[in-house]
Design an enzyme around this catalytic site. Structure first.
Site, PDB file in Angstrom:
ATOM      1  N   LYS A  60      -9.932   6.880  -9.521  1.00 51.81           N
ATOM      2  CA  LYS A  60      -8.805   6.496  -8.666  1.00 51.81           C
ATOM      3  C   LYS A  60      -8.353   5.082  -9.019  1.00 51.81           C
ATOM      4  CE  LYS A  60      -7.696   6.394  -3.675  1.00 51.81           C
ATOM      5  NZ  LYS A  60      -8.247   6.656  -2.319  1.00 51.81           N
ATOM      6  N   SER A  76      -5.720   9.892   0.418  1.00 50.05           N
ATOM      7  CA  SER A  76      -4.980   9.161  -0.573  1.00 50.05           C
ATOM      8  C   SER A  76      -5.476   9.381  -2.001  1.00 50.05           C
ATOM      9  CB  SER A  76      -5.058   7.661  -0.257  1.00 50.05           C
ATOM     10  OG  SER A  76      -6.386   7.209  -0.339  1.00 50.05           O
ATOM     11  N   SER A 117      -9.942  10.149   2.795  1.00 48.62           N
ATOM     12  CA  SER A 117      -9.212  10.191   1.521  1.00 48.62           C
ATOM     13  C   SER A 117      -9.909  10.852   0.350  1.00 48.62           C
ATOM     14  CB  SER A 117      -8.798   8.787   1.114  1.00 48.62           C
ATOM     15  OG  SER A 117      -7.615   8.453   1.773  1.00 48.62           O
TER      16      SER A 117
HETATM   17  N1  GLN Z   1      -5.112   8.992   5.859  1.00 45.53           N
HETATM   18  C1  GLN Z   1      -5.867   7.873   6.280  1.00 45.53           C
HETATM   19  C2  GLN Z   1      -5.016   6.632   6.258  1.00 45.53           C
HETATM   20  O1  GLN Z   1      -3.885   6.733   5.949  1.00 45.53           O
HETATM   21  C3  GLN Z   1      -7.102   7.714   5.443  1.00 45.53           C
HETATM   22  C4  GLN Z   1      -6.856   7.063   4.150  1.00 45.53           C
HETATM   23  C5  GLN Z   1      -8.121   6.791   3.377  1.00 45.53           C
HETATM   24  O2  GLN Z   1      -9.167   7.368   3.642  1.00 45.53           O
HETATM   25  N2  GLN Z   1      -8.019   5.883   2.420  1.00 45.53           N
HETATM   26  O3  GLN Z   1      -5.439   5.562   6.548  1.00 45.53           O
END
Ligand code: GLN
Length: 491
Positions: free
Chosen positions: A79, A154, A178
Site C-alpha cells: 500500500k 482504504s 481498511s
Molecule cells: N473507513 C474508515 C475511515 O475512513 C477506515 C479507514 C482505515 O481503516 N484506514 O476512516
C-alpha cells in the site's frame, strides 16, 4: 494453473522443488499487471526493472544453495502509505508530490529481507481515509469482480491487486477496517493484527492509536506466512509489543476447532445487513460447529451503539494532528506564496482532497477548547467502555463471528455524496481498532457474482486463533480464486 494464480505458499514450494524460477513467477505477475491494470487501476507505481533484478538475485541465491528466506521469490504489493526507500510514496495524495522516502518501513524491510519481490505500490483512499478507494487523488480503483463497483478501502489497491492475480500477497493498513473491508469486497482474506504486533515504523500515520499494518492474500495460509515475516518487535516503534511472537504457521496445521467457544453476534438490528451476508454468517457458524466448536450468541451493544460515533471523533482528531506535518516545507509539493501562512494555506488547500479536509476540520473542532470535553473526552470514555465490553465477552467466548461489512461491494459513486452513509459501512470493523484487537475477514463465497465475507474477532494477541478458525472456514467455504478478469473474451 497459471503462475499468477499460485499462492505464496505454492510459489515458495515450487521454487524449492525447482519447478519454475523466481524470474518466471515475477514475469507472469508483471504481465498480468501490464495487461489488466489499465482496467483495475490497483497500482500507482510498478517497479518492473527492480522486480526482475531482484528475481534474478533470488534465483542466483537458490542456485548457490543459500537459505532462500520464508518469502523467497514471492511477488508482493505494498500500500502506498508504507515508506519504500527511493520509491515514490504518495498516500494517494497530491500533497506529497514525488516524495521518495529515505528509508523503508519496517514491514517492507522485513518482506525484502525474507526474499519477497516488491512489484509495486498500490492505490488507496487519500491518507487511508475512506472505504472505497474513490478518495484517491489518482482516480478510483475498480473491483476485479465487477469494474462498475468499488474494491472497498482504504487498501482497495492492495485488495484488488491480490484478487486480480497481480500478486499472491499484499500489505495494507487498517485503522477502522481498511484491510478487512476491501478484502471482503474483493473476495480475498485479510488480517488486522493485534495493535502493536506489526511495527508502524514507516507507515504514514493516519490515527496512530488505531493504525495497524497487516497482510491480504487469497489464502489464510499466506496471511500466516506474511505474519511470520512482518510480526516482529521493533525498537523504532514505541508501541510495538516487545515479546516474541508465537509462530503463525503452526496455526495453519489444524483439522478441528474442538473446545473453542465461538460467539455469533446477535441481538442487533440486522435489517441493514444484506441477505447473502446474513446467510454467510449462519453458514460460518454451522461450519464452526461441524468442526467441533461450541456456539453461543453474543451481544456487543456498546460497540455497535457508540463505536462508530467515537471512532469518527477520535480518528479525525488524531489525523488533524498527524497531518499538520504536511506544510509545504518538509515534504513534497509547495505552492507559490507571499508569506509562511500563505504557504500553508495554499499548499494544504491545493494538496489535500475534500475528504481529508473534512477529517481535519472535524478533528480540529473536536479538539478545540470548549468542545474537547463534549467530543474528544466523551469519545475516549466510549472507547474505554468498548474495551471493557470486549473484555467481558471474551471471558465467555474465545472468538466472535460477525459480518465484515453490512453490504457487498457497492457501485462506484453510490456513496460518494453521502459521507455518513459511507461511514456507516464501518460499524462492524472499527470496534476491533478501538479495542486494539485482532480481526480477520474471510471470504464466504460469491453470491450473484459478488464476494461475501464474515469477520472473526479475537481477544488481544490471539491472532493465531483467528488463523486457525480461518483455515477451517476456508476449507469449508473454499479458498478464493483469482477474479475471472481477462477471461471474458474466451467465455
Ligand atoms: N473507513 C474508515 C475511515 O475512513 C477506515 C479507514 C482505515 O481503516 N484506514 O476512516
Amino acid at each position: 494453473m497459471d503462475l499468477h494464480e499460485l499462492s505464496a505458499w505454492q510459489v515458495a514450494q515450487g521454487l524449492a522443488a525447482k519447478r519454475f524460477s523466481a524470474l518466471e513467477v515475477t514475469r507472469a505477475c508483471l504481465d498480468r499487471i501490464r495487461s489488466l491494470d489499465g482496467r483495475v487501476k490497483a497500482c500507482l507505481t510498478v517497479l518492473e526493472d527492480r522486480a526482475l533484478e531482484k528475481a534474478r538475485e533470488v534465483d542466483g541465491a537458490l542456485a548457490r544453495g543459500e537459505d532462500p528466506g520464508l518469502l523467497s521469490g514471492v511477488p508482493v504489493l505494498v500500500k502506498d502509505n508504507l515508506c519504500t526507500v527511493g520509491t515514490r510514496t504518495t498516500c494517494g495524495s497530491r500533497i506529497l508530490g514525488d516524495w521518495e522516502p529515505p528509508y523503508d518501513a519496517t514491514a517492507v524491510r522485513l518482506l525484502k529481507e525474507a526474499g519477497a519481490i516488491l512489484l509495486g505500490k498500490t492505490n488507496m483512499d487519500e491518507f487511508a481515509m475512506g472505504s472505497s478507494t474513490e478518495h484517491s487523488a489518482f482516480g478510483p480503483t475498480r473491483n476485479p469482480w465487477d469494474p462498475e463497483r468499488v474494491p472497498g478501502g482504504s487498501s482497495g489497491g492492495s485488495a484488488a491487486g491480490v484478487a486480480a492475480g497481480f500478486a499472491p500477497l499484499a500489505l495494507g493498513s487498517d485503522t477502522g477496517g481498511s484491510i478487512r473491508q476491501p478484502a471482503a469486497f474483493c473476495g480475498i482474506q485479510g488480517l488486522k493484527p493485534t495493535y502493536g504486533l506489526v511495527s508502524r515504523y514507516g507507515l504514514v500515520a493516519y490515527a496512530s492509536s488505531l493504525d495497524q499494518v497487516g497482510p491480504l492474500a487469497r489464502e489464510v495460509g499466506d496471511l500466516a506466512l506474511g505474519m511470520d515475516v512482518i510480526a516482529r518487535p521493533d525498537p523504532l516503534d514505541a508501541t510495538s509489543c516487545r515479546e516474541e511472537r508465537p509462530r503463525f504457521l503452526d496455526a495453519v496445521h489444524t483439522d478441528n476447532l474442538k473446545g473453542l467457544r465461538i460467539g455469533v453476534l446477535g441481538g442487533f438490528d440486522d435489517s441493514a445487513v444484506e441477505e447473502p451476508i446474513r446467510k454467510a454468517l449462519v453458514l460460518a457458524a454451522r461450519y464452526c460447529q461441524d468442526a467441533g466448536a461450541l456456539l453461543s450468541e453474543v451481544r456487543l451493544p456498546l460497540s455497535l451503539e457508540y463505536g462508530l460515533a467515537s471512532y469518527y471523533i477520535l480518528a479525525p482528531a488524531e489525523a488533524s494532528s498527524n497531518l499538520a506535518r504536511f506544510d509545504g516545507v518538509r515534504y513534497g509539493s509547495a505552492e507559490e506564496a507571499s508569506c509562511l501562512e500563505d504557504l500553508y494555506l495554499r499548499t494544504r488547500g491545493a494538496g489535500f482532497g475534500p475528504e481529508v479536509k473534512r477529517r481535519i476540520l472535524t478533528g480540529t473542532y473536536a479538539l478545540s477548547s470548549g468542545y474537547y470535553d463534549a467530543f474528544y473526552l466523551k469519545a475516549q470514555k466510549a472507547r474505554r467502555a468498548i474495551v471493557r465490553e470486549f473484555r467481558q465477552v471474551f471471558g465467555q467466548v474465545d472468538a466472535i463471528l460477525t459480518p465484515t461489512a453490512p453490504t457487498r461491494a457497492f457501485r462506484q459513486g453510490e456513496h460518494l455524496d453521502d459521507p455518513i452513509r459511507m461511514y456507516l459501512g464501518d460499524a462492524f470493523t472499527l470496534p476491533a481498532n478501538l479495542a486494539g484487537l485482532p480481526a480477520l475477514s474471510l471470504c464466504a463465497g460469491i453470491a450473484e457474482g459478488l464476494p461475501t465475507a464474515v469477520q472473526i474477532l479475537g481477544p488481544w494477541r490471539k491472532d493465531q486463533r483467528l488463523v486457525r478458525i480461518g483455515v477451517m472456514l476456508e476449507r469449508a467455504f473454499g479458498a478464493p480464486s483469482v477474479a475471472p478478469l481477462g477471461k471474458e473474451e474466451s467465455r
